[in-house]
Design a protein around this motif. Structure first.
Motif, short mmCIF file in Angstrom:
data_model
loop_
_atom_site.label_atom_id
_atom_site.label_comp_id
_atom_site.label_asym_id
_atom_site.label_seq_id
_atom_site.Cartn_x
_atom_site.Cartn_y
_atom_site.Cartn_z
N VAL A 96 0.68 -6.14 -0.98
CA VAL A 96 0.72 -4.80 -1.55
C VAL A 96 -0.62 -4.54 -2.22
CG1 VAL A 96 1.86 -3.22 -3.13
CG2 VAL A 96 3.20 -4.98 -1.96
N GLY A 97 -1.30 -3.48 -1.79
CA GLY A 97 -2.60 -3.16 -2.36
C GLY A 97 -2.65 -1.73 -2.85
N VAL A 98 -3.26 -1.54 -4.01
CA VAL A 98 -3.46 -0.21 -4.58
C VAL A 98 -4.93 -0.05 -4.90
CG1 VAL A 98 -2.80 1.39 -6.40
CG2 VAL A 98 -1.17 -0.32 -5.62
N SER A 99 -5.50 1.08 -4.47
CA SER A 99 -6.89 1.39 -4.76
C SER A 99 -7.81 0.27 -4.25
CB SER A 99 -7.06 1.60 -6.27
OG SER A 99 -8.33 2.13 -6.57
N TYR A 141 -4.88 12.83 0.37
CA TYR A 141 -4.43 11.71 -0.44
C TYR A 141 -5.54 11.23 -1.38
CZ TYR A 141 -0.61 11.53 2.93
OH TYR A 141 0.46 11.84 3.72
N VAL A 142 -5.09 10.74 -2.56
CA VAL A 142 -6.02 10.19 -3.54
C VAL A 142 -5.52 8.82 -4.00
CG1 VAL A 142 -6.86 12.42 -4.37
CG2 VAL A 142 -4.81 11.43 -5.40
N ASP A 143 -6.26 8.23 -4.91
CA ASP A 143 -6.01 6.87 -5.40
C ASP A 143 -4.54 6.63 -5.77
OD1 ASP A 143 -5.99 4.51 -7.14
OD2 ASP A 143 -8.17 4.69 -7.08
N GLY A 144 -3.98 5.54 -5.24
CA GLY A 144 -2.58 5.21 -5.49
C GLY A 144 -2.27 4.82 -6.91
#
Length: 477
Positions: A92-95, A282-285
């Protein structure tokens, strides 16, 4: 007489039949099967337990956060025997974290990622390594590449200025000529407010991210398609028009190329323009959630390793740790707006993350969540210039060393957890104070001065006692 004769005949036939049966000897094969029958039966009855799922969740934090996460992964990779960071069940990855998890899921090792972004020298040896990885342009891949101005965005917005200015002028003149009170008339700022639309949505160009990843994942043995990966990969972004978190890699969004999903997940508002995918922007999670570890837990992960690079800075604790050494500043307000905004942003996302983790502990009682993050008194992580290439290498080394210390300090807490998943902590490596990072191998480095090591040991002992007390209290509950 006839009955007696019949009984004798029947008795004789039964005796012959019995002899015939007992005199038949089984063949060697039959005898072997008969001998092994109990073992075979036992094998059939034994049910192999299902493999426990292990997940990796990486939060955002911009370029600085990515460098920190790489250092943490390098430390985990060498210190945890039995853990393969390229063979996790769920990523799981964010940004910025989505950039690294996408690489790991595509069989780029932590060392490969380190060489790519931290120590990408232009030597022939590095070029040869790049060719083996299928990374064209490896020698020119420096962090500065991701900080190129978004000229396309600039020009697109600039073209709209004349029309917006003309409409603003008309509104202002019309408002001035109307026979109304001065309070009802438009001010110049109000009349020309539409000019704010001409301000670029991002400073830097993030198209290079998608292009680089697309080329990298097109190499043999890798894929740019979520559906073709060996393990589950999730990259989280936020739909700008709805404010909802979107999980790329999940059903309904797994058709999006991984490279494009990562570009969207890392589109930090203000720095990078929103990314258009299928008519949505879409933008940064990280705007919605910091870690999104719940995605892995919902998929059945029983061990989730989490890395969060951004924490609020405790200036008082930092001064106590520094002792007689000069502190960066007495009060954060002395750092001006950048320091104030950084502390505000870190505080918000950190408190939100810990609130989520507390819920996960109660909701997913079968699972273990292990979090790695900087200490609150870590001045190095707070004051580092994230746009300096030289400091990025220092940040990675710093994260590597701090994670090794953290693992050793939490040894009694973590070892029972890791043991359930076949993971063993390599204490010999963790206790080797002279280990440092290198682009190819781990090399020996100079030790810290004796007094500094003693001061660090005292502080670490205090932290360890506090952590142990908390652990024992939690066990009693």
């Amino acid at each position: 007489m006839e009955k007696v004769l019949a009984k004798q005949i029947l008795k004789k036939r039964t005796s012959i039949a019995t002899k015939a049966v007992t005199t038949i000897k089984p063949t060697a094969k039959v005898a072997r099967l008969q001998k092994d029958a109990p073992k075979i039966a036992n094998v059939k009855k034994t049910v192999q337990p299902a493999k426990k799922k292990i997940a990796l969740a990486l939060a955002g934090g911009g370029p600085l956060g990515a460098m920190y996460e790489i250092g943490v992964l390098m430390a985990l990779n060498e210190a945890l025997d039995g853990l393969d960071l390229n063979d996790m069940d769920i990523y799981v990855g964010v940004s910025a974290g989505s950039f690294i998890t996408a690489g790991l899921a595509n069989q780029l090792t932590p060392t490969d990622i380190y060489r790519l972004f931290i120590d990408n020298k232009k030597s022939a040896q590095h070029k040869a390594r790049a060719a083996g990885l299928g990374l064209n342009g490896f020698e020119t891949l420096r962090p500065e590449v991701f900080l190129r101005p978004a000229f396309r965005e600039y020009f697109s917005r600039a073209r709209s200025v004349p029309a917006l200015a003309w409409r603003g002028l008309i509104r202002f003149i019309a408002s001035s000529l109307t026979l109304t009170s001065s309070l009802d008339k438009r001010s110049p700022l109000e009349a020309f407010a539409s000019l704010f639309r001409a301000i670029p949505a991002g400073i830097f160009d993030n198209e290079v991210i998608a292009k680089f990843l697309s080329e990298t994942f097109s190499h043999s043995g890798r894929t740019n398609d979520f559906r073709q990966l060996k393990h589950t990969l999730y990259s989280v972004a936020v739909d700008l028009d709805t404010g909802k978190a979107i999980t790329f890699g999940a059903p309904g969004f797994d058709h999006v190329p991984i490279s494009k999903a990562v570009q969207a997940s890392a589109a930090l508002p203000g720095l990078f323009p929103p990314v258009e995918i299928d008519g949505h922007y879409y933008v940064d999670g990280a705007l919605k959630k910091t870690l999104n570890a719940s995605l892995a837990l919902e998929d059945g992960a029983e061990l989730v390793l989490c890395v969060n690079p951004l924490v609020p800075f405790d200036a008082d604790a930092a001064k106590r740790r520094a002792g007689s050494n000069k502190a960066h500043m007495e009060k954060l307000v002395e750092g001006g707006l950048p320091a104030v905004l950084s502390q505000t942003f870190r505080t918000m996302i950190h408190s939100r993350m810990h609130a989520g983790l507390e819920k996960y502990v109660n909701k997913y009682k079968h699972a273990s969540i292990v979090l790695f993050e900087p200490a609150s008194d870590d001045a190095h992580m707070f004051f580092t210039n994230l746009f300096s290439y030289a400091s990025r290498k220092q940040v990675c080394e710093h994260a590597y060393q701090r994670t090794r210390q953290d693992l050793l300090k939490r040894h009694f807490e973590l070892e029972p957890i890791f043991k359930k998943f076949g993971i063993k902590m390599n204490l010999e490596i963790l206790r080797d104070e002279s280990r440092t990072l290198d682009s190819r191998v781990f090399r020996r480095g100079a030790k810290l001065p004796k007094k500094q090591r003693l001061d660090e040991a005292k502080l670490d002992l205090t932290d360890a006692i506090t952590a142990l007390e908390g652990f024992m209290k939690h066990k009693r509950v």
